[in-house]
Design a protein around this motif. Structure first.
Motif: not given
Length: 279
Positions: A197, A200-203, A211, A215, A217
């Motif tokens: 977070q 600025r990296t989303e799950w 997607s 991001g 995972w």
């Protein structure tokens, strides 16, 4: 330059390849000369640094030091980890061969670790390739403290690469461990989420199959024996839209044998990332 190098016991001659190149012979009495920058330093010493003009182009220039980007990344990791309640530790870079491999239930293929030719003790045989041994040794020395123990490190690891001039290269890593009565993997995964977070990296919940944006995972890694079977994972990261995902780290619940090898009578979860992936 050749005249100044002669003062420093170095013999310099004009190169046959180019008029802009000097061939410098290094005598056996100068084992400190390891790189061309050492020769340039000798030119300065021979000329005399006090003889460099004080008033000229150099004095009118503004030389403002700035941190290297990789060090700024390390500071971001430190601040985010501290905000989450973890305490920073600073273990040694050297460790024993067993601590780097067999204690972590890993095998040495001989192509990754830098070994010291003449180590003074068995505890300093290799340069670490992961932050985990140093962190576990720190926990071992503090295992009588109140639980849970939550510590992290942001530091360098070293890998062998014979194709490079130095035959090895440094890589900035970040690692954090949670030690307690239970492994509490969800807490370490929460710290990983906090770090991502911050960058600025989303799950990405679908493991990057649908997607294509920036991001991260995690996916199970059954081949990593350091972690309990079924409780170890690789961390995947996509830096931008459409980019190929890369593995930037690992996380999971440490195997009981690993904890026993370091004389730690508790369970633990661990996460480690390659910090340079965020440059």
């Amino acid at each position: 330059m050749a005249a100044q190098l002669k003062k420093m016991s170095l013999k310099a001659t004009q190169s046959s390849k180019s008029d802009d190149i000097l061939d410098v012979a290094i005598p056996i009495t100068r084992p400190d000369v390891l790189h061309p920058c050492d020769i340039m330093e000798d030119v300065g010493v021979g000329y005399g640094f006090n003889n460099v003009p004080k008033d000229g182009e150099l004095s009118n220039s503004a030389f403002i030091a700035t941190p290297l980007p990789v060090n700024k990344i390390g500071d971001i990791f430190r601040e985010a980890s501290a905000q989450a309640g973890w305490v920073e530790v600073l273990p040694l870079t050297l460790c024993s061969h067993d601590e780097n491999f067999s204690f972590l239930r890993q095998k040495d293929n001989g192509d990754k670790v830098v070994e010291l030719a003449n180590p003074k003790t068995a505890e300093y045989q290799v340069v670490r390739t992961t932050l985990l041994p140093g962190i576990l040794k720190t926990v071992k020395e503090n295992r009588k403290h109140s639980l849970p123990i939550k510590v992290f490190e942001s530091g360098d690891v070293v890998f062998k690469d014979l194709s490079l001039e130095r035959k090895a290269y440094n890589e900035k890593h970040w690692g954090a461990i949670y030690v307690g009565k239970t492994s509490s993997f969800e807490i370490v995964q929460g710290l990983l989420g906090k770090i991502m977070q911050t960058f600025r990296t989303e799950w990405i919940a679908d493991f990057g199959k649908k997607s294509t944006g920036r991001g991260y995972w995690i996916e199970e890694d059954a081949s990593n024996n350091t972690y309990f079977p079924g409780r170890g994972a690789k961390v995947f990261f996509r830096s931008k839209e459409g980019a190929e995902p890369i593995v930037i780290g690992e996380c999971g619940a440490l195997h009981p044998e690993v904890m026993n090898n370091f004389n730690i009578p508790y369970a633990a979860s661990y996460v480690e990332l390659n910090a340079e992936a965020f440059l």
